[in-house]
Design an enzyme around this catalytic site. Sequence first.
Site, PDB file in Angstrom:
ATOM      1  CE1 TYR A 108      -3.801  -2.332   0.522  1.00  8.63           C
ATOM      2  CE2 TYR A 108      -2.452  -3.291   2.257  1.00  8.63           C
ATOM      3  CZ  TYR A 108      -3.547  -3.354   1.421  1.00  8.63           C
ATOM      4  OH  TYR A 108      -4.384  -4.431   1.475  1.00  8.63           O
ATOM      5  CG  PHE A 159      -5.523  -2.898   7.384  1.00  6.44           C
ATOM      6  CD1 PHE A 159      -5.012  -2.704   6.111  1.00  6.44           C
ATOM      7  CD2 PHE A 159      -5.034  -3.950   8.138  1.00  6.44           C
ATOM      8  CE1 PHE A 159      -4.043  -3.544   5.599  1.00  6.44           C
ATOM      9  CE2 PHE A 159      -4.070  -4.800   7.636  1.00  6.44           C
ATOM     10  CZ  PHE A 159      -3.573  -4.602   6.362  1.00  6.44           C
ATOM     11  CG  ASN A 164     -11.989   0.175   7.057  1.00  5.69           C
ATOM     12  OD1 ASN A 164     -11.529   1.073   6.356  1.00  5.69           O
ATOM     13  ND2 ASN A 164     -12.653  -0.834   6.557  1.00  5.69           N
ATOM     14  CG  HIS A 190      -7.091   4.594   1.225  1.00  3.98           C
ATOM     15  ND1 HIS A 190      -7.909   5.706   1.317  1.00  3.98           N
ATOM     16  CD2 HIS A 190      -7.783   3.598   1.840  1.00  3.98           C
ATOM     17  CE1 HIS A 190      -9.025   5.389   1.949  1.00  3.98           C
ATOM     18  NE2 HIS A 190      -8.968   4.115   2.290  1.00  3.98           N
TER      19      HIS A 190
END
Length: 184
Positions: free
Chosen positions: A13, A59, A61, A18
Amino acid sequence: MLIVGLGNPGANYERTRHNIGFMVIDELVKKQNAQKISSSFDGTLFKFSNHFLLKPLTFMNLSGSAIRDVKQFYKIDEVVVIHDDLDLPFGTLRFKKGGGHGGHNGLRSTDEHISKEYIRVRMGIGKPEHKGEVASYVLSNFTKDEQAHLDEFITFTCKAIEALLTNTLEDVSSKYTIKNFPLK
């Protein structure tokens, strides 16, 4: 002040849309010569002067719990959260205190854990052509054109964050709010 960059942990990532919040924290760590002080709190925590930089290692969330834990442990009043924003074109930088999460799960988690009363540094990443592609879009890398300006956008955002350390949100917002980076 606690300055948080939202993102997802892991090499897969690292340079995705993001993770633009993580990218800003990484640059601030270098610019401020911040020292790593902890890998507890479900995140990596750095300190310079009387300020803290946090990259939650949950993560996206679940990032609110790490923010809450650092805020409570160090008794920090002011929190700044740097995040990607689909509703803004790439290279747009905006500032806001409070408000809704706009569907951003990292902000939703933060709101649930510390309230909505924190400063948001909204970094525009653009949006996908079709609504159903949001998840894959935010987890994808920037285009070549975007990559050509990404480092400059991150550096500019760092200057804005540094200005927030000694200036009001209104002053920083009027000086550093931009549309469609790079500046001409």
